[in-house]
Scaffold this active site. Sequence first.
Site, PDB file in Angstrom:
ATOM      1  N   LYS A 174       0.759  -1.190   0.108  1.00 62.62           N
ATOM      2  CA  LYS A 174      -0.050  -0.134  -0.118  1.00 62.62           C
ATOM      3  C   LYS A 174       0.912   1.096  -0.086  1.00 62.62           C
ATOM      4  O   LYS A 174       0.577   2.249  -0.811  1.00 62.62           O
ATOM      5  CB  LYS A 174      -0.977   0.027   1.170  1.00 62.62           C
ATOM      6  CG  LYS A 174      -1.878  -1.182   1.190  1.00 62.62           C
ATOM      7  CD  LYS A 174      -3.016  -0.759   2.283  1.00 62.62           C
ATOM      8  CE  LYS A 174      -2.785  -0.942   3.815  1.00 62.62           C
ATOM      9  NZ  LYS A 174      -1.948  -2.406   4.103  1.00 62.62           N
ATOM     10  N   ARG A 225     -10.215   0.544   7.740  1.00 57.36           N
ATOM     11  CA  ARG A 225      -9.661  -0.899   7.970  1.00 57.36           C
ATOM     12  C   ARG A 225     -10.857  -1.713   8.575  1.00 57.36           C
ATOM     13  O   ARG A 225     -10.783  -2.985   9.100  1.00 57.36           O
ATOM     14  CB  ARG A 225      -8.647  -0.960   9.036  1.00 57.36           C
ATOM     15  CG  ARG A 225      -7.286  -1.106   8.471  1.00 57.36           C
ATOM     16  CD  ARG A 225      -6.189  -0.676   9.703  1.00 57.36           C
ATOM     17  NE  ARG A 225      -4.870  -1.532   9.212  1.00 57.36           N
ATOM     18  CZ  ARG A 225      -4.022  -0.746   8.876  1.00 57.36           C
ATOM     19  NH1 ARG A 225      -4.073   0.404   8.675  1.00 57.36           N
ATOM     20  NH2 ARG A 225      -2.936  -1.472   8.816  1.00 57.36           N
ATOM     21  N   ARG A 245      11.407  -6.154   5.718  1.00 60.51           N
ATOM     22  CA  ARG A 245      11.327  -4.644   6.123  1.00 60.51           C
ATOM     23  C   ARG A 245      11.509  -4.498   7.464  1.00 60.51           C
ATOM     24  O   ARG A 245      12.212  -3.365   7.980  1.00 60.51           O
ATOM     25  CB  ARG A 245       9.562  -3.901   6.031  1.00 60.51           C
ATOM     26  CG  ARG A 245       9.507  -2.847   6.289  1.00 60.51           C
ATOM     27  CD  ARG A 245       8.280  -2.362   5.688  1.00 60.51           C
ATOM     28  NE  ARG A 245       6.997  -2.803   6.836  1.00 60.51           N
ATOM     29  CZ  ARG A 245       5.706  -2.636   6.614  1.00 60.51           C
ATOM     30  NH1 ARG A 245       5.277  -1.981   5.518  1.00 60.51           N
ATOM     31  NH2 ARG A 245       4.675  -2.814   7.367  1.00 60.51           N
ATOM     32  N   ARG A 299      10.658  -1.607  11.776  1.00 58.70           N
ATOM     33  CA  ARG A 299       9.404  -1.067  12.351  1.00 58.70           C
ATOM     34  C   ARG A 299       9.079  -2.111  13.763  1.00 58.70           C
ATOM     35  O   ARG A 299       9.205  -3.399  13.504  1.00 58.70           O
ATOM     36  CB  ARG A 299       8.322  -1.141  11.370  1.00 58.70           C
ATOM     37  CG  ARG A 299       7.696  -0.064  10.865  1.00 58.70           C
ATOM     38  CD  ARG A 299       6.896  -0.062   9.901  1.00 58.70           C
ATOM     39  NE  ARG A 299       5.534  -0.688  10.242  1.00 58.70           N
ATOM     40  CZ  ARG A 299       4.374  -0.730   9.778  1.00 58.70           C
ATOM     41  NH1 ARG A 299       4.286   0.077   8.631  1.00 58.70           N
ATOM     42  NH2 ARG A 299       3.445  -1.119   9.897  1.00 58.70           N
ATOM     43  N   ARG A 356      -1.458  -9.238  13.061  1.00 61.21           N
ATOM     44  CA  ARG A 356      -1.994  -8.361  12.048  1.00 61.21           C
ATOM     45  C   ARG A 356      -2.753  -9.116  10.998  1.00 61.21           C
ATOM     46  O   ARG A 356      -3.685  -8.701  10.705  1.00 61.21           O
ATOM     47  CB  ARG A 356      -0.950  -7.679  11.516  1.00 61.21           C
ATOM     48  CG  ARG A 356      -0.380  -6.466  12.415  1.00 61.21           C
ATOM     49  CD  ARG A 356       1.125  -5.930  12.441  1.00 61.21           C
ATOM     50  NE  ARG A 356       1.106  -5.097  11.239  1.00 61.21           N
ATOM     51  CZ  ARG A 356       2.507  -5.063  10.436  1.00 61.21           C
ATOM     52  NH1 ARG A 356       3.495  -5.609  11.033  1.00 61.21           N
ATOM     53  NH2 ARG A 356       2.415  -4.421   9.390  1.00 61.21           N
TER      54      ARG A 356
HETATM   55  P1  AMP Z   1       0.124   0.382   8.593  1.00 59.55           P
HETATM   56  O1  AMP Z   1       1.291   1.316   8.737  1.00 59.55           O
HETATM   57  O2  AMP Z   1      -1.213   0.835   7.769  1.00 59.55           O
HETATM   58  O3  AMP Z   1       0.326  -0.999   8.734  1.00 59.55           O
HETATM   59  O4  AMP Z   1      -0.473   0.644  10.068  1.00 59.55           O
HETATM   60  C1  AMP Z   1       0.426   0.018  11.313  1.00 59.55           C
HETATM   61  C2  AMP Z   1      -0.618   0.158  12.399  1.00 59.55           C
HETATM   62  O5  AMP Z   1      -1.466   1.195  12.819  1.00 59.55           O
HETATM   63  C3  AMP Z   1      -1.815  -0.990  12.209  1.00 59.55           C
HETATM   64  O6  AMP Z   1      -1.548  -2.312  12.541  1.00 59.55           O
HETATM   65  C4  AMP Z   1      -2.800  -0.576  13.521  1.00 59.55           C
HETATM   66  O7  AMP Z   1      -2.176  -0.876  14.668  1.00 59.55           O
HETATM   67  C5  AMP Z   1      -2.624   0.978  13.386  1.00 59.55           C
HETATM   68  N1  AMP Z   1      -3.503   1.604  12.304  1.00 59.55           N
HETATM   69  C6  AMP Z   1      -3.116   2.337  11.116  1.00 59.55           C
HETATM   70  N2  AMP Z   1      -4.453   2.618  10.544  1.00 59.55           N
HETATM   71  C7  AMP Z   1      -5.318   2.070  11.105  1.00 59.55           C
HETATM   72  C8  AMP Z   1      -6.975   2.263  11.184  1.00 59.55           C
HETATM   73  N3  AMP Z   1      -7.385   2.608   9.923  1.00 59.55           N
HETATM   74  N4  AMP Z   1      -7.593   1.924  12.008  1.00 59.55           N
HETATM   75  C9  AMP Z   1      -7.135   1.356  13.371  1.00 59.55           C
HETATM   76  N5  AMP Z   1      -5.753   1.167  13.235  1.00 59.55           N
HETATM   77  C10 AMP Z   1      -5.075   1.526  12.286  1.00 59.55           C
END
Ligand code: AMP
Length: 188
Positions: free
Chosen positions: A14, A89, A128, A134, A145
């Site tokens: 993404k 999400r 990554r 991270r 996840r």
């Molecule tokens: P990402 O970088 O998009 O993989 O997001 C990393 C983490 O941030 C996710 O595993 C969630 O814990 C939190 N997070 C990001 N976007 C959302 C969202 N739209 N709703 C809830 N938690 C989020």
Amino acid sequence: MKNIIIFGAPGSGKGTYSDEIVARYGMGHISTGDVLRAEIKNGTELGKLAKGIIDKGQLIPDDLMIDILAKVYDEQEPGKGVIFDGFPRTIAQAEALKKMLAERGHEMGNMIELIVDEETLMARLLNRAKEQGRADDNEETIKARFDVYHKQTEPLAEWFGKEGIRHTFTWKGDKEIMLKEIFDFLDK
Ligand code: AMP
């Protein structure tokens, strides 16, 4: 440019494809993961709350996430279109996004779904972890996840289908092929 929602499992690309789309079409980019990681880095109250949840691979509560998203959206340059990366999400977030945009006279635009096999996803996320460090890219959190993705996020694909804006792109082992398919679609 219309808005774009980029959708897919953790590690599906993404962020990578968002950057490519932004470079080509010059639109805004909202990554909710990046927003939360910045809050953690700055040591804010929101960051402290978010860290505990992100490290477990769980989702930030919908109400909070929806408020954050609306605030960041209103800070974007008007009229350029925005790519939503990592939001929505859950179905509740999707309904809230649709409503928030409608209240502003805007539309969701196109949803781009990235389909990647789980073996590739796991390999990318572990890689990554080595490259970017991270905190949530370790095997245990990655599994959580994936689990959250299958239970809470994946059903949303069908929701977008019903909205008539779901467009699916499947990984065939080559980034350039994937990118070309996405650009060919967006160019139309
Ligand atoms: P990402 O970088 O998009 O993989 O997001 C990393 C983490 O941030 C996710 O595993 C969630 O814990 C939190 N997070 C990001 N976007 C959302 C969202 N739209 N709703 C809830 N938690 C989020």
